[in-house]
Design a protein around this motif. Structure first.
Motif, PDB file in Angstrom:
ATOM      1  N   VAL A 165     -21.539  18.613  -7.930  1.00 23.65           N
ATOM      2  CA  VAL A 165     -22.620  17.695  -8.298  1.00 23.65           C
ATOM      3  C   VAL A 165     -23.436  17.384  -7.050  1.00 23.65           C
ATOM      4  N   ARG A 166     -24.742  17.616  -7.124  1.00 24.51           N
ATOM      5  CA  ARG A 166     -25.626  17.091  -6.072  1.00 24.51           C
ATOM      6  C   ARG A 166     -25.995  15.678  -6.501  1.00 24.51           C
ATOM      7  N   ASP A 167     -25.597  14.723  -5.695  1.00 26.64           N
ATOM      8  CA  ASP A 167     -25.859  13.329  -6.050  1.00 26.64           C
ATOM      9  C   ASP A 167     -27.147  12.898  -5.366  1.00 26.64           C
ATOM     10  N   VAL A 168     -28.081  12.378  -6.156  1.00 23.65           N
ATOM     11  CA  VAL A 168     -29.407  12.082  -5.590  1.00 23.65           C
ATOM     12  C   VAL A 168     -29.682  10.585  -5.542  1.00 23.65           C
ATOM     13  N   GLY A 169     -28.690   9.843  -5.120  1.00 21.32           N
ATOM     14  CA  GLY A 169     -28.971   8.446  -4.853  1.00 21.32           C
ATOM     15  C   GLY A 169     -27.808   7.538  -5.158  1.00 21.32           C
ATOM     16  N   GLY A 170     -27.334   6.878  -4.107  1.00 26.93           N
ATOM     17  CA  GLY A 170     -26.212   5.970  -4.251  1.00 26.93           C
ATOM     18  C   GLY A 170     -25.115   6.314  -3.269  1.00 26.93           C
ATOM     19  N   PRO A 171     -24.215   5.357  -3.010  1.00 26.44           N
ATOM     20  CA  PRO A 171     -23.183   5.577  -2.003  1.00 26.44           C
ATOM     21  C   PRO A 171     -22.030   6.414  -2.545  1.00 26.44           C
ATOM     22  N   THR A 172     -22.117   7.734  -2.386  1.00 29.15           N
ATOM     23  CA  THR A 172     -21.056   8.613  -2.885  1.00 29.15           C
ATOM     24  C   THR A 172     -20.358   9.374  -1.753  1.00 29.15           C
ATOM     25  N   MET A 173     -20.641   9.024  -0.504  1.00 26.99           N
ATOM     26  CA  MET A 173     -19.985   9.746   0.596  1.00 26.99           C
ATOM     27  C   MET A 173     -18.481   9.476   0.594  1.00 26.99           C
ATOM     28  N   GLY A 174     -18.097   8.239   0.340  1.00 32.54           N
ATOM     29  CA  GLY A 174     -16.673   7.900   0.316  1.00 32.54           C
ATOM     30  C   GLY A 174     -15.960   8.589  -0.838  1.00 32.54           C
ATOM     31  N   LEU A 175     -16.652   8.660  -1.974  1.00 35.50           N
ATOM     32  CA  LEU A 175     -16.093   9.376  -3.125  1.00 35.50           C
ATOM     33  C   LEU A 175     -15.886  10.841  -2.768  1.00 35.50           C
ATOM     34  N   LYS A 176     -16.914  11.439  -2.160  1.00 36.20           N
ATOM     35  CA  LYS A 176     -16.822  12.845  -1.745  1.00 36.20           C
ATOM     36  C   LYS A 176     -15.628  13.069  -0.818  1.00 36.20           C
ATOM     37  N   ARG A 177     -15.503  12.202   0.176  1.00 33.98           N
ATOM     38  CA  ARG A 177     -14.402  12.383   1.134  1.00 33.98           C
ATOM     39  C   ARG A 177     -13.045  12.237   0.433  1.00 33.98           C
ATOM     40  N   SER A 178     -12.954  11.304  -0.508  1.00 34.16           N
ATOM     41  CA  SER A 178     -11.688  11.106  -1.220  1.00 34.16           C
ATOM     42  C   SER A 178     -11.341  12.312  -2.086  1.00 34.16           C
ATOM     43  N   ILE A 179     -12.364  12.900  -2.711  1.00 35.13           N
ATOM     44  CA  ILE A 179     -12.125  14.091  -3.532  1.00 35.13           C
ATOM     45  C   ILE A 179     -11.721  15.265  -2.646  1.00 35.13           C
ATOM     46  N   ASP A 180     -12.469  15.483  -1.569  1.00 29.79           N
ATOM     47  CA  ASP A 180     -12.167  16.608  -0.681  1.00 29.79           C
ATOM     48  C   ASP A 180     -10.762  16.476  -0.076  1.00 29.79           C
ATOM     49  N   ALA A 181     -10.324  15.228   0.120  1.00 26.60           N
ATOM     50  CA  ALA A 181      -8.991  15.012   0.689  1.00 26.60           C
ATOM     51  C   ALA A 181      -7.895  15.084  -0.374  1.00 26.60           C
ATOM     52  N   GLY A 182      -8.297  15.290  -1.631  1.00 28.80           N
ATOM     53  CA  GLY A 182      -7.303  15.428  -2.689  1.00 28.80           C
ATOM     54  C   GLY A 182      -6.754  14.102  -3.202  1.00 28.80           C
ATOM     55  N   VAL A 183      -7.417  12.994  -2.884  1.00 29.37           N
ATOM     56  CA  VAL A 183      -6.941  11.681  -3.330  1.00 29.37           C
ATOM     57  C   VAL A 183      -7.201  11.484  -4.824  1.00 29.37           C
ATOM     58  N   VAL A 184      -8.377  11.892  -5.271  1.00 30.54           N
ATOM     59  CA  VAL A 184      -8.715  11.816  -6.697  1.00 30.54           C
ATOM     60  C   VAL A 184      -9.378  13.132  -7.111  1.00 30.54           C
ATOM     61  N   PRO A 185      -9.229  13.508  -8.406  1.00 31.00           N
ATOM     62  CA  PRO A 185      -9.898  14.731  -8.854  1.00 31.00           C
ATOM     63  C   PRO A 185     -11.391  14.494  -9.042  1.00 31.00           C
ATOM     64  N   GLY A 186     -12.175  15.515  -8.755  1.00 29.87           N
ATOM     65  CA  GLY A 186     -13.619  15.403  -8.947  1.00 29.87           C
ATOM     66  C   GLY A 186     -14.298  16.647  -8.449  1.00 29.87           C
ATOM     67  N   PRO A 187     -15.592  16.756  -8.710  1.00 27.07           N
ATOM     68  CA  PRO A 187     -16.334  17.932  -8.254  1.00 27.07           C
ATOM     69  C   PRO A 187     -16.601  17.883  -6.750  1.00 27.07           C
ATOM     70  N   ARG A 188     -17.043  19.001  -6.186  1.00 27.09           N
ATOM     71  CA  ARG A 188     -17.631  18.962  -4.842  1.00 27.09           C
ATOM     72  C   ARG A 188     -18.874  18.087  -4.951  1.00 27.09           C
ATOM     73  N   ILE A 189     -19.146  17.301  -3.939  1.00 21.47           N
ATOM     74  CA  ILE A 189     -20.340  16.450  -3.994  1.00 21.47           C
ATOM     75  C   ILE A 189     -21.239  16.729  -2.807  1.00 21.47           C
ATOM     76  N   TYR A 190     -22.532  16.881  -3.098  1.00 30.01           N
ATOM     77  CA  TYR A 190     -23.563  16.888  -2.059  1.00 30.01           C
ATOM     78  C   TYR A 190     -24.252  15.531  -2.138  1.00 30.01           C
TER      79      TYR A 190
END
Ligand SMILES: [Zn+2]
Length: 463
Positions: free
Chosen positions: A125-150
């Motif tokens: 998912v390319r996210d186009v507005g809002g604080p999703t950097m922490g979500l991205k880092r948590s997903i990439d670290a395997g803490v929660v399932p989710g898509p790759r985020i830009y």
């Protein structure tokens, strides 16, 4: 590099000394849609090693070593889907975000939102507005399932622009000292005017991990005090933002509706048009010449959007106006074939966003056909993600295609989605749709070479 643990005892040390084993998945007997061609390659086999596609063959693949074997049963293997205009942080209506959710609740709901996108087959998912950097880092670290985020981080808006979502009674962030507005404090948007401020806003987003920058370059319906035809940001402000992004080897996406807004943005070096429904022929030619991407929603042109109870009361007049001014959009896209990416602009809670993305799949396929829709959600979107150049967090392989070396983000679909897009959950209903159920025709979801979902196993057990 393998580090022996300092607390080594029993066989722990032994294991730590051994080379890290490869992770292998062999998917046999599948038909492949590669994300690029309007065709199916029948009876193929695909080997995934670690995060990437290692081998694709019409002959059976021999692999020595431990692996997970999936019998694809002649189903269709396709790239994971890519959403190019998402808002994973806008987890409910603005009123709830502003007044009722603290940051913990927003974080929890973001995690649920990310999972719902992934389970609908969206691996990026390319996210186009809002604080999703922490979500991205948590997903990439395997803490929660989710898509790759830009992530784009905070939307950058001028005072009284489409990102200036303060109430009349909220203080201005710097003209009236520290802002009290909750969403601004949480990093949903920056209000910046003049070159020094827009530079600071751009650079702060990049510092926080934005992979591209999102600005509001024209009026919109979700903000109350800016007319939709208004031009937002002066050319020199826009140029400063684009140049600062280029200095970090990345690009800018802009919310735009009208040709004047689009032209100003492209002239400043902008590369991704968010929406652009009222584009005209001359501007469309320019878009195609410059290789600019368009992330427009077909739901935006629909009657369903006009009738949506999700709209704030002030939005309706603007929606009617922009739809009236957008009657040439589909014709121009069909004629000039710009780079169109699948983009829902879904806003709201998990159920609302799920219904909206399934409707968008349906509506786009109805207008442009199944192949164009799937291509826009795979290979074309993968190309857009590459505009992040050295800021691309996923540099190992391509996204949105099935080819050797590409990331192993894969869906196994029971049937041929090029012939029947409803296999991916496309749904004619949106506002009136029933509560969304899991898409049982997506049998397997693999992201980053890891199996996220596999319901083939249960089928086998039941047979
Ligand atoms: Zn948006």
């Amino acid at each position: 590099m393998t580090l022996a643990p300092t607390f080594a005892q029993d066989d722990t040390e032994q294991q730590a000394q051994e080379p890290i084993a490869e992770r292998a998945i062999l998917i046999e007997n599948v038909n492949i849609f590669d994300g690029k061609k309007d065709a199916i390659k029948a009876n193929h086999h695909v080997l995934v090693i670690n995060q990437q596609i290692k081998k694709i063959s019409d002959k059976s693949i021999n692999y020595q070593g431990q692996l997970i074997r999936i019998n694809g049963k002649g189903y269709t293997l396709m790239p994971g889907l890519i959403e190019s205009h998402g808002h994973l942080a806008i987890v409910d209506n603005l009123s709830n975000l502003k007044h009722h959710f603290d940051w913990v609740e927003i974080g929890v709901r973001q995690a649920a939102m990310a999972k719902s996108w992934l389970l609908d087959g969206f691996t990026t998912v390319r996210d186009v507005g809002g604080p999703t950097m922490g979500l991205k880092r948590s997903i990439d670290a395997g803490v929660v399932p989710g898509p790759r985020i830009y992530p784009s981080g905070a939307i950058i808006s001028q005072t009284s622009g489409h990102g200036d979502i303060r109430e009349r009674t909220d203080r201005h962030p710097y003209l009236e000292s520290e802002s009290d507005e909750h969403m601004q404090r949480l990093g949903y948007y920056y209000i910046a005017d003049g070159v020094p401020q827009v530079l600071a806003a751009t650079r702060n987003n990049l510092r926080n991990g934005a992979t591209q920058i999102k600005i509001m370059a024209g009026g919109g319906n979700g903000s109350e005090f800016d007319p939709i035809d208004s031009l937002q940001f002066r050319p020199q402000e826009m140029k400063a933002i684009v140049d600062a992004a280029k200095d970090w080897d990345t690009y800018v996406a802009a919310h735009v509706f009208y040709p004047k807004q689009i032209n100003r943005f492209i002239d400043a070096g902008g590369m991704s048009l968010e929406h652009a429904p009222a584009i005209n022929e001359a501007t469309m030619k320019k878009v195609v010449n410059k290789g600019v991407f368009i992330a427009m929603q077909m739901n935006g042109l629909s009657k369903e959007l006009r009738d949506s109870p999700f709209n704030p009361p002030y939005a309706k007049a603007g929606i009617i106006e922009i739809q009236k001014d957008s009657k040439d959009f589909i014709k121009l896209v069909k004629q000039y074939k710009p780079k169109m990416v699948f983009a829902t602009d879904a806003l709201g809670d998990v159920e609302t966003q799920t219904k909206q993305r399934r409707f968008e799949l349906y509506e786009r396929a109805r207008i442009f056909g199944n192949f164009e829709t799937l291509k826009s959600a795979t290979s074309v979107a993968g190309e857009l993600m590459l505009l992040t150049n050295r800021r691309n967090p996923y540099k190992l392989g391509k996204l949105g295609v099935i080819e050797q070396g590409a990331y192993a983000d894969l869906l196994l679909v029971a049937g041929n989605p090029l012939a029947d897009i409803s296999l991916l959950g496309a749904n004619k209903q949106w506002i009136d749709a029933e509560s969304p159920q899991p898409i049982d025709t997506i049998k397997v979801i693999i992201k980053d070479g890891r199996i996220i979902k596999n319901i083939l196993r249960y089928e086998d057990e039941n047979n």
